[in-house]
Design a protein around this motif. Structure first.
Motif, PDB file in Angstrom:
ATOM      1  N   SER A  17       0.830  -1.198   0.000  1.00 31.13           N
ATOM      2  CA  SER A  17       0.000   0.000   0.000  1.00 31.13           C
ATOM      3  C   SER A  17       0.870   1.256   0.000  1.00 31.13           C
ATOM      4  N   GLN A  18       1.913   1.233   0.804  1.00 22.13           N
ATOM      5  CA  GLN A  18       2.825   2.384   0.881  1.00 22.13           C
ATOM      6  C   GLN A  18       3.517   2.585  -0.473  1.00 22.13           C
ATOM      7  N   GLU A  19       3.938   1.506  -1.106  1.00 23.07           N
ATOM      8  CA  GLU A  19       4.587   1.611  -2.424  1.00 23.07           C
ATOM      9  C   GLU A  19       3.613   2.137  -3.469  1.00 23.07           C
ATOM     10  N   PHE A  20       2.357   1.699  -3.399  1.00 19.44           N
ATOM     11  CA  PHE A  20       1.348   2.146  -4.353  1.00 19.44           C
ATOM     12  C   PHE A  20       1.118   3.647  -4.243  1.00 19.44           C
ATOM     13  N   TYR A  21       0.982   4.136  -3.016  1.00 21.62           N
ATOM     14  CA  TYR A  21       0.698   5.550  -2.815  1.00 21.62           C
ATOM     15  C   TYR A  21       1.925   6.422  -3.004  1.00 21.62           C
TER      16      TYR A  21
END
Length: 108
Positions: A101-105
């Motif tokens: 999720s952190q990588e996506f955002y």
């Protein structure tokens, strides 16, 4: 019927467990303690909850916990092993999901 773990949550905090670990206290209080509470309460069997509570939070030996619960020590060991495996799997999943999720955002 309340399990030993449910009763313990009413009178004690999981921080007694966290103090033995080398995690940042703010992270432990805000994220880890509630996560562990939810995993233990919602994902473990009643017997697993009782064994975790007695051995981890009450510092009983497996033998003492077995006598208290009317079980054999190998049975308590089996409940603990399965509970730890399940908690490990769920925590790894949560960590991987948070990282993705952190990588996506963060974007490219």
């Amino acid at each position: 019927m309340n399990t030993a773990y449910d009763i313990a949550l009413e009178s004690e905090s999981l921080q007694a467990y966290g103090k033995t670990l080398d995690w940042h206290s703010d992270f432990r209080q805000r994220v880890l303690d509630p996560t562990l509470q939810q995993i233990i309460k919602n994902e473990l069997t009643r017997r697993q909850q009782e064994c975790i509570y007695l051995v981890v939070f009450k510092n009983m030996s497996q033998y003492q916990a077995a006598r208290f619960l009317g079980l054999s020590q190998p049975t308590v060991n089996q409940h603990l092993r399965l509970a730890m495996k399940k908690m490990h799997t769920i925590l790894n999943y949560c960590e991987n999901t948070a990282q993705k999720s952190q990588e996506f955002y963060a974007g490219p």
